[in-house]
Design a protein around this motif. Structure first.
Motif, PDB file in Angstrom:
ATOM      1  N   ASP B   4     -14.373  46.809  13.615  1.00  0.00           N
ATOM      2  CA  ASP B   4     -13.135  46.039  13.463  1.00  0.00           C
ATOM      3  C   ASP B   4     -11.911  46.946  13.552  1.00  0.00           C
ATOM      4  O   ASP B   4     -10.893  46.588  14.156  1.00  0.00           O
ATOM      5  CB  ASP B   4     -13.151  45.250  12.152  1.00  0.00           C
ATOM      6  CG  ASP B   4     -13.435  46.133  10.938  1.00  0.00           C
ATOM      7  OD1 ASP B   4     -13.984  47.231  11.125  1.00  0.00           O
ATOM      8  OD2 ASP B   4     -13.096  45.709   9.821  1.00  0.00           O
ATOM      9  N   ALA B   5     -12.033  48.169  12.957  1.00  0.00           N
ATOM     10  CA  ALA B   5     -10.924  49.116  13.013  1.00  0.00           C
ATOM     11  C   ALA B   5     -10.712  49.591  14.452  1.00  0.00           C
ATOM     12  O   ALA B   5      -9.571  49.697  14.925  1.00  0.00           O
ATOM     13  CB  ALA B   5     -11.215  50.299  12.102  1.00  0.00           C
ATOM     14  N   GLU B   6     -11.827  49.839  15.128  1.00  0.00           N
ATOM     15  CA  GLU B   6     -11.770  50.304  16.519  1.00  0.00           C
ATOM     16  C   GLU B   6     -11.084  49.258  17.409  1.00  0.00           C
ATOM     17  O   GLU B   6     -10.220  49.576  18.215  1.00  0.00           O
ATOM     18  CB  GLU B   6     -13.182  50.570  17.007  1.00  0.00           C
ATOM     19  CG  GLU B   6     -13.223  51.296  18.333  1.00  0.00           C
ATOM     20  CD  GLU B   6     -14.658  51.648  18.732  1.00  0.00           C
ATOM     21  OE1 GLU B   6     -15.591  51.165  18.083  1.00  0.00           O
ATOM     22  OE2 GLU B   6     -14.805  52.401  19.702  1.00  0.00           O
ATOM     23  N   SER B   7     -11.462  48.011  17.199  1.00  0.00           N
ATOM     24  CA  SER B   7     -10.889  46.963  18.033  1.00  0.00           C
ATOM     25  C   SER B   7      -9.423  46.733  17.715  1.00  0.00           C
ATOM     26  O   SER B   7      -8.609  46.471  18.600  1.00  0.00           O
ATOM     27  CB  SER B   7     -11.723  45.687  17.867  1.00  0.00           C
ATOM     28  OG  SER B   7     -11.015  44.663  17.339  1.00  0.00           O
ATOM     29  N   LEU B   8      -9.048  46.894  16.436  1.00  0.00           N
ATOM     30  CA  LEU B   8      -7.635  46.729  16.058  1.00  0.00           C
ATOM     31  C   LEU B   8      -6.782  47.819  16.689  1.00  0.00           C
ATOM     32  O   LEU B   8      -5.728  47.543  17.274  1.00  0.00           O
ATOM     33  CB  LEU B   8      -7.505  46.774  14.527  1.00  0.00           C
ATOM     34  CG  LEU B   8      -6.087  46.667  13.980  1.00  0.00           C
ATOM     35  CD1 LEU B   8      -5.481  45.301  14.299  1.00  0.00           C
ATOM     36  CD2 LEU B   8      -6.056  46.894  12.473  1.00  0.00           C
ATOM     37  N   ALA B  10      -7.494  49.506  19.329  1.00  0.00           N
ATOM     38  CA  ALA B  10      -7.481  49.296  20.782  1.00  0.00           C
ATOM     39  C   ALA B  10      -6.448  48.238  21.152  1.00  0.00           C
ATOM     40  O   ALA B  10      -5.707  48.384  22.128  1.00  0.00           O
ATOM     41  CB  ALA B  10      -8.870  48.875  21.242  1.00  0.00           C
ATOM     42  N   ARG B  11      -6.375  47.200  20.341  1.00  0.00           N
ATOM     43  CA  ARG B  11      -5.429  46.117  20.626  1.00  0.00           C
ATOM     44  C   ARG B  11      -3.988  46.590  20.451  1.00  0.00           C
ATOM     45  O   ARG B  11      -3.090  46.182  21.166  1.00  0.00           O
ATOM     46  CB  ARG B  11      -5.701  44.929  19.696  1.00  0.00           C
ATOM     47  CG  ARG B  11      -6.692  43.940  20.312  1.00  0.00           C
ATOM     48  CD  ARG B  11      -6.702  42.645  19.575  1.00  0.00           C
ATOM     49  NE  ARG B  11      -7.358  42.777  18.270  1.00  0.00           N
ATOM     50  CZ  ARG B  11      -7.409  41.825  17.359  1.00  0.00           C
ATOM     51  NH1 ARG B  11      -6.840  40.671  17.589  1.00  0.00           N
ATOM     52  NH2 ARG B  11      -8.026  42.009  16.213  1.00  0.00           N
ATOM     53  N   LEU B  12      -3.798  47.472  19.462  1.00  0.00           N
ATOM     54  CA  LEU B  12      -2.444  48.000  19.219  1.00  0.00           C
ATOM     55  C   LEU B  12      -2.088  49.108  20.203  1.00  0.00           C
ATOM     56  O   LEU B  12      -0.933  49.507  20.309  1.00  0.00           O
ATOM     57  CB  LEU B  12      -2.352  48.552  17.789  1.00  0.00           C
ATOM     58  CG  LEU B  12      -2.476  47.514  16.656  1.00  0.00           C
ATOM     59  CD1 LEU B  12      -2.558  48.218  15.313  1.00  0.00           C
ATOM     60  CD2 LEU B  12      -1.282  46.563  16.666  1.00  0.00           C
ATOM     61  N   GLY B  13      -3.106  49.598  20.903  1.00  0.00           N
ATOM     62  CA  GLY B  13      -2.880  50.675  21.865  1.00  0.00           C
ATOM     63  C   GLY B  13      -2.549  51.990  21.189  1.00  0.00           C
ATOM     64  O   GLY B  13      -1.883  52.845  21.764  1.00  0.00           O
ATOM     65  N   ARG B  14      -2.971  52.138  19.966  1.00  0.00           N
ATOM     66  CA  ARG B  14      -2.640  53.353  19.224  1.00  0.00           C
ATOM     67  C   ARG B  14      -3.810  54.341  19.281  1.00  0.00           C
ATOM     68  O   ARG B  14      -4.949  53.969  19.048  1.00  0.00           O
ATOM     69  CB  ARG B  14      -2.342  53.033  17.754  1.00  0.00           C
ATOM     70  CG  ARG B  14      -1.193  52.068  17.554  1.00  0.00           C
ATOM     71  CD  ARG B  14       0.135  52.674  17.981  1.00  0.00           C
ATOM     72  NE  ARG B  14       0.475  53.834  17.185  1.00  0.00           N
ATOM     73  CZ  ARG B  14       1.253  53.762  16.100  1.00  0.00           C
ATOM     74  NH1 ARG B  14       1.736  52.611  15.715  1.00  0.00           N
ATOM     75  NH2 ARG B  14       1.559  54.858  15.421  1.00  0.00           N
TER      76      ARG B  14
END
Lengths: 238, 116
Positions: B4-8, B10-14
């Protein structure tokens, strides 16, 4: 005895959800799976994305039709479980309506102890879903009257709606793991995406593909598959 | 990294985050009364046997005179002369997890292992 019995002494803990998700994943692994709803609530179908108005086929009815969703045959057995003849068959020693190649996953309501007791001797595994909340934890005293919860040979536990941001939830996880050891076969983290997907009548994987619950459910299915010896059984097939 | 952290991220592009997962230290673990109530409930953990309950009269009351036996050789796995006095494995297993004290001891040991 290819029957997996899903029953918890406390309602509202996600027993139907776990039963449905397990059925979907085991079917995806190549098993011939039927999910059987033994509840009056008739809510198992919602976990498969069906509408409340849609009716399931009755288990035991002679018909060539079947309803298959996400690779799982869906059946209703609430009426059947009230049929004296069916109950007599279940009580007959040495016979089981669940003998065969198909894997049955039964969803039994918390309050329906009678059906649970009838099915238990036919089950190779009993999955008891619990929540990291006092009401659910207290119900551990009622899993199987007469036998301590830690000593039940065919019962395993799933901790559902785990939330590491909450203290009691975190501590309950440590406590349950210590109490049951390997009998705690899996944990499923709390994710509102699961509820939202159900409200949309959509699979979690489609509505919330990044849901943490998906990872946890996959791990749970693998653990249950291994626990039941289904991996080897499947590998034996040509 | 948790999915979940990885996907978050990735979505934030950070990509400039350092990810660290904190384990739940034993110090943070509390014996909530609900836990204690369950540990004392025979319907959950079974009957907790007291030392008196587990006492075996057969060791004490015998009909025949006890004859001294030659000391048995120390087994390959033995590590000391007091091994023979240690409880058997099954007895230890039975005791484990059946009372609050041993339960907490187990938690403490596990926590130390996790932190180690």
């Amino acid at each position: 005895m290819p029957l997996i019995l899903c029953h918890s002494p406390k309602g509202g803990v996600g027993t139907s959800f776990i039963a449905a998700q397990l059925a979907i994943r085991l079917a995806h692994q190549g098993h011939d799976v039927a999910a059987v709803d033994f509840t009056y609530q008739d809510a198992l179908k919602l976990c498969f994305g069906l509408l409340p108005t849609q009716t399931l086929m009755e288990m035991g009815e002679a018909t060539n039709d079947s309803m298959v969703v996400s690779g799982v045959e869906l059946l209703s057995a609430y009426n059947l479980s009230r049929d004296p003849q069916f109950r007599e068959i279940l009580m007959r020693p040495g016979q089981s309506p669940f003998d065969g190649d198909k894997l049955f996953i039964a969803d039994v309501a918390a309050g329906d102890r009678e059906t649970k007791e009838l099915l238990l001797p036919h089950a190779m595994l009993h999955i008891c879903t619990i929540l990291p909340r006092p009401g659910s934890l207290a119900a551990l005293t009622k899993v199987q009257p007469g036998t301590p919860a830690v000593d039940l040979p065919r019962t395993v536990f799933v901790l559902n709606q785990l939330d590491d941001t909450h203290r009691l939830s975190r501590h309950s996880h440590v406590f349950i793991r210590e109490l049951f050891g390997e009998k705690l076969v899996g944990t499923v983290r709390r994710d509102e995406g699961v509820n939202e997907a159900a409200a949309m009548f959509e699979p979690i994987a489609k509505f919330a593909p990044a849901s943490v619950a998906l990872t946890d459910l996959s791990k749970l299915a693998v653990a249950i598959e291994a626990r039941c010896g289904l991996v080897q059984a499947q590998g034996d097939q040509p | 990294m948790r999915s979940d952290a990885e996907s978050l991220l990735a979505r934030l592009g950070r990509k400039d985050f350092r990810y660290r997962e904190f384990s739940d230290a034993f110090a943070d673990m509390e014996l909530w009364p609900i836990f204690e109530a369950l540990l004392k409930d025979e319907r959950v953990v079974g009957k907790r046997l007291s030392p008196l309950d587990t006492r075996d009269d057969g060791d004490i009351i015998t009909n025949t005179r006890h004859r001294p036996t030659p000391p048995s050789p120390v087994s390959a796995g033995g590590s000391g002369i007091f091994d023979a006095y240690a409880p058997q494995q099954s007895e230890r297993d039975q005791r484990a997890g059946r009372d609050v004290r041993s339960f907490l001891k187990g938690l403490s040991a596990n926590s130390t292992e996790r932190q180690g």
